[in-house]
Design an enzyme around this catalytic site. Sequence first.
Site, PDB file in Angstrom:
ATOM      1  N   GLN A 167      78.652 -67.300  70.319  1.00 60.18           N
ATOM      2  CA  GLN A 167      79.167 -66.011  69.879  1.00 60.18           C
ATOM      3  C   GLN A 167      79.318 -66.011  68.365  1.00 60.18           C
ATOM      4  OE1 GLN A 167      82.828 -65.354  72.144  1.00 60.18           O
ATOM      5  NE2 GLN A 167      81.828 -63.639  73.135  1.00 60.18           N
ATOM      6  N   HIS A 206      89.293 -58.586  66.229  1.00 63.43           N
ATOM      7  CA  HIS A 206      88.177 -59.378  66.733  1.00 63.43           C
ATOM      8  C   HIS A 206      86.906 -58.625  66.367  1.00 63.43           C
ATOM      9  CE1 HIS A 206      90.704 -61.551  69.881  1.00 63.43           C
ATOM     10  NE2 HIS A 206      91.468 -60.505  69.596  1.00 63.43           N
ATOM     11  N   CYS A 238      88.618 -67.011  70.403  1.00 61.73           N
ATOM     12  CA  CYS A 238      89.783 -66.450  69.708  1.00 61.73           C
ATOM     13  C   CYS A 238      91.039 -67.327  69.722  1.00 61.73           C
ATOM     14  CB  CYS A 238      90.082 -65.037  70.187  1.00 61.73           C
ATOM     15  SG  CYS A 238      89.636 -64.651  71.860  1.00 61.73           S
ATOM     16  N   ARG A 297      80.774 -69.788  80.243  1.00 69.66           N
ATOM     17  CA  ARG A 297      81.365 -68.941  81.281  1.00 69.66           C
ATOM     18  C   ARG A 297      80.583 -69.147  82.572  1.00 69.66           C
ATOM     19  NH1 ARG A 297      82.203 -63.233  77.906  1.00 69.66           N
ATOM     20  NH2 ARG A 297      83.311 -64.183  76.157  1.00 69.66           N
ATOM     21  N   LYS A 340      89.011 -50.261  70.821  1.00 66.52           N
ATOM     22  CA  LYS A 340      87.836 -50.947  70.275  1.00 66.52           C
ATOM     23  C   LYS A 340      86.711 -49.964  69.987  1.00 66.52           C
ATOM     24  CE  LYS A 340      85.869 -51.978  74.844  1.00 66.52           C
ATOM     25  NZ  LYS A 340      85.156 -52.968  75.661  1.00 66.52           N
ATOM     26  N   ASP A 386      81.440 -64.877  66.356  1.00 63.66           N
ATOM     27  CA  ASP A 386      82.796 -64.345  66.334  1.00 63.66           C
ATOM     28  C   ASP A 386      83.370 -64.332  64.924  1.00 63.66           C
ATOM     29  OD1 ASP A 386      83.649 -63.498  68.779  1.00 63.66           O
ATOM     30  OD2 ASP A 386      84.300 -65.463  69.463  1.00 63.66           O
ATOM     31  N   HIS A 421      87.583 -63.447  63.357  1.00 64.72           N
ATOM     32  CA  HIS A 421      88.922 -62.930  63.589  1.00 64.72           C
ATOM     33  C   HIS A 421      89.552 -62.684  62.230  1.00 64.72           C
ATOM     34  CE1 HIS A 421      87.820 -65.181  67.258  1.00 64.72           C
ATOM     35  NE2 HIS A 421      88.268 -64.070  67.802  1.00 64.72           N
TER      36      HIS A 421
END
Length: 639
Positions: free
Chosen positions: A382, A512, A335, A364, A466, A384, A386
């Site tokens: 991911q 997100h 992000c 991670r 969320k 992802d 945005h």
Amino acid sequence: MSQITITFGDGKQRRFQQGTTIADAIKAYDPKLSHQAVAALVNEEKKDLSFALKEDCTVVPMTCSDPEGLQVFWHSASHIMAQAIKDLFPHTALGIGPAVDGGFYYDISTPSPLSSDDFPKIEEKMREIVKADMPFHRHVLSRSEALKLFREREEPFKVELIEEMPEQDEVSVYSNGDFIDLCRGPHVPSTSWIRHFKLLSLAGAYWHGDERNPVLQRVYGVAYENKSELDAHLYRLEEAVKRDHRKLAREMDLFSFHEEGPGFPFWHHNGLVMVNEILRYMREVLIQRDYQEIITPIFLNEELWHRSGHWDNYKENMYFSEIDEKSFAVKPMNCPGGVLMYKKTPHSYRDFPVKLSEMGLVHRHEKSGVLHGLFRVRAFTQDDAHIFCAPDQLEQEIIDLIDLVFEVYHTFGFREFEMELSTRPAKSIGSDEDWNRSEKALADALDKKGALYKINRGEGAFYGPKIDFHIRDSLGRMWQCGTIQVDFSMPERFELEYVGSDGEKHRPVMLHRAILGSVERFLGILIEHYGGDFPLWLAPVQLVVIPISEKHHEFAQKIYRTLLSQNLRSRLDNRNEKVGYKIREAEKQKIPFMLIVGDYEVEQNVVSVRKRHEGDLGKKSLDNFLPEIKEQIERRITH
């Protein structure tokens, strides 16, 4: 004695004498339900059925048909298991024994380690405890009383847990017979409720999950109300072992892990084919919805992570390095990079919504003890995105995202989902107005889609509410994959702006979203969902050409080259083996189609087609056969 009004889960109300227990109230209201309820929610707090009601309240009975009721049932079973172990091995020290997905466990320390050979006698002792019909009694002690009790009972881990509590806190303990355990509850009324159970496995676990602490033994088990449910669960566990994605990966040559890079997957050709197919599909879907795909750097400087807030929340899980004498971090999330991309270009309300997608590789740090195949890795991709939009666009963007999530899951063969709406936590940022508007937008979007969802009060992210999406696989297991999150923090922290229709600068709303979550984890779920028996469009090898003998090799080679020219993932098996053996091998490797060629096929310029699970489909020319399977692939048929 005065009366109180109880409102039950269906909205109906009844009057009762003050002090009536939950059990008696449910029995008077619905005698049948009184045999099913294991506990109840009283004004949304979990309570034992023996709890006395002293004021007007709502009472929602919990049964084993409810996930929360089943958790109560399993937690009660964990106490019975711990009691049995203490009876058989008196010098056992108890850790914690929660209910978890798929059953329960108890962490214990014994002078001599247990083995699965001890399970039959533990189960026999559990049956004795169940037969004794011991009531679960709740007792509330002061902190000092609880410390004295568990020191006398030589329970060092319980003492440590109590010492970690605030000094003013009261301590809840439960007893059944001579057994006493530290516990918030609630529990089923008595041990006789837990009749059908099975101990499953043993594992090691650091106390408090800290590798500096002692290693305890974790004893896993499961229990159900009736034998048929237990048997069905045990069958699913057997199937899960057969479908274990790590086992199938070895058989199908998909991926591997090596001690030179623990927690980092090595993708073999077949596995990478599947990853690429998944990403190719996702990119097609996103292009149709006006997403712009970006890639942001894996290394970004430490200052960025302070500014984004990830430093405070993810520092312990991040990898760091130094470049030109400055500290950099390997990104744990995409992000901040997406925010920088938005900020680079001035935006007007006419640009909105701005949709930036990134199939970004993130890292991670996970402790070695929790690494688990593709389900828990240290590097993953991911899916992802945005989305930056104006406040009045928020609800429609959420509706569009829900539609997208449903479409993607259906394409991969998942038909059952569960959704959770998580609201503002105690520690959060942003105004009441922002939170109320965002929670309403999420709830209204779900309602307009006619979606059933659970509300998790206070479980949202610190920066916004969320929606989480859970998918149910072929074994009935639920997996949390997708998420839609409203974020107030990033636009504020990075001072994001757009020019509105009024010519003034405004702060955008940031969404997100991830659908697959981790591509690696999602592939692991797919492997186990299908047991490696993938639909044609996902299969790493779609067809295998099998010549009957050496004299058919030239024709088989011609067929093979034709398949490759049509972008069909194919293999030629021209080994000097019998046809039956080759067919069995292809079945074992779960290849969807086998094209067998012999004298007749060479003469007639056809192939003999066998389909996995269906057998012989007859002889077909490639001109007729190839359009059929290409249509299945293009339509991504999963059944």
